[in-house]
Design an enzyme around this catalytic site. Structure first.
Site, mmCIF file in Angstrom:
data_model
loop_
_atom_site.group_PDB
_atom_site.id
_atom_site.type_symbol
_atom_site.label_atom_id
_atom_site.label_comp_id
_atom_site.label_asym_id
_atom_site.label_seq_id
_atom_site.Cartn_x
_atom_site.Cartn_y
_atom_site.Cartn_z
ATOM 1 N N HIS A 111 36.400 34.884 32.358
ATOM 2 C CA HIS A 111 37.172 35.274 33.539
ATOM 3 C C HIS A 111 36.246 35.874 34.595
ATOM 4 O O HIS A 111 35.561 36.868 34.346
ATOM 5 C CB HIS A 111 38.226 36.298 33.127
ATOM 6 C CG HIS A 111 39.155 36.702 34.206
ATOM 7 N ND1 HIS A 111 39.196 37.985 34.715
ATOM 8 C CD2 HIS A 111 40.109 36.001 34.876
ATOM 9 C CE1 HIS A 111 40.128 38.066 35.639
ATOM 10 N NE2 HIS A 111 40.699 36.874 35.753
ATOM 11 N N HIS A 154 37.608 36.523 44.436
ATOM 12 C CA HIS A 154 38.971 36.870 44.060
ATOM 13 C C HIS A 154 39.796 37.449 45.196
ATOM 14 O O HIS A 154 40.906 36.997 45.469
ATOM 15 C CB HIS A 154 38.958 37.862 42.898
ATOM 16 C CG HIS A 154 40.328 38.322 42.495
ATOM 17 N ND1 HIS A 154 40.929 39.448 43.032
ATOM 18 C CD2 HIS A 154 41.241 37.796 41.643
ATOM 19 C CE1 HIS A 154 42.141 39.592 42.528
ATOM 20 N NE2 HIS A 154 42.354 38.609 41.678
#
Length: 250
Positions: free
Chosen positions: A15, A61
């Site tokens: 991740h 992100h």
């Protein structure tokens, strides 16, 4: 079977490149983090996507630069010429999606498109780099997922959109979708998302279930025992050790 999902065991996915590995803290979604995960043996990387004001797709992100870089501003409102000056943790440049695909050609990427303006540019990058078999596109937005599916066709692996997950979770009806997999949290607030019924129905449809973001070894073992097909983690060191211990590290 989608080429993206062709793997000889549970999928271990880094991740943001393994954002909480002790060697990666502060470097999420950087090439440094991605290279580190590949060095550990990870074949699957998760990253997020935003597009700049001039349509360049970056692995990042947040919608703003502020939290993890030495610059400020909304990515969608800035040209690439400005965004490329930012440094993650003051040191690492923000990578373009094309750079990640080109530098790490043996990896498979899970791409989470974070904003509507990123759909078209991301589709173009996937086309131009011939990466359709190497990527799975996901998003919280059903509209974004469907837009990518329409543009690239059923050959592309995509995650279920939010409405598709809800239908499979809360109704007994079959879900009409070309999605390849569910990528879900075990719980969302007080709502239990992953249930034995959901897992059973997904597998009956031939769909994989990947759970995010799992950083506790005990939970990793429990979910793997339950039959999930993949785990997405910030702690790449811990997930690798769990799979090694179980004889499932590929």
């Amino acid at each position: 079977m989608y080429p993206y999902l062709d793997h000889g065991g549970p999928i271990a996915m880094a991740h943001r490149g393994g954002a909480l590995h002790p060697d990666n803290i502060g470097y999420e979604n950087s090439l440094r983090a991605f290279r580190h995960a590949v060095g550990l043996g990870y074949r699957y990387l998760e990253t997020d996507l935003h597009a700049t004001s001039d349509g360049m797709v970056v692995a990042f992100h947040d919608k703003r630069l502020d939290r993890v870089t030495d610059r400020t501003g909304v990515i969608a409102e800035l040209p690439w010429s400005e965004v490329k000056q930012a440094r993650i943790n003051g040191k690492e440049p923000i990578p373009l999606l094309t750079e990640v695909l080109e530098e790490l050609p043996e990896t498979r990427l899970n791409l989470d498109i974070k904003a509507d303006n990123g759909v078209g540019p991301a589709v173009e990058v996937i086309r131009k780099t011939n990466a359709i078999d190497r990527v799975c596109v996901s998003s919280f937005s059903q509209r974004r997922v469907q837009g990518v599916r329409r543009a690239l066709g059923d050959r592309l692996a995509t995650g279920f959109g939010d409405r598709e997950v809800a239908l499979l979770r809360f109704t007994p009806f079959r879900v009409n979708t070309s999605g390849a997999c569910l990528q879900i949290p075990e719980s969302f607030g007080s709502l239990k998302v992953l249930t034995s019924g959901l897992l059973r129905r997904a597998h009956a449809l031939g769909k994989q279930v990947h759970v995010w973001t799992v950083d506790d070894p005990a939970i990793m073992h429990r979910l793997l025992d339950a039959g999930v097909d993949g785990l997405i983690t910030d702690r790449t060191d811990l997930l690798k050790q769990v799979l090694v211990d179980r004889g499932q590290w590929v």
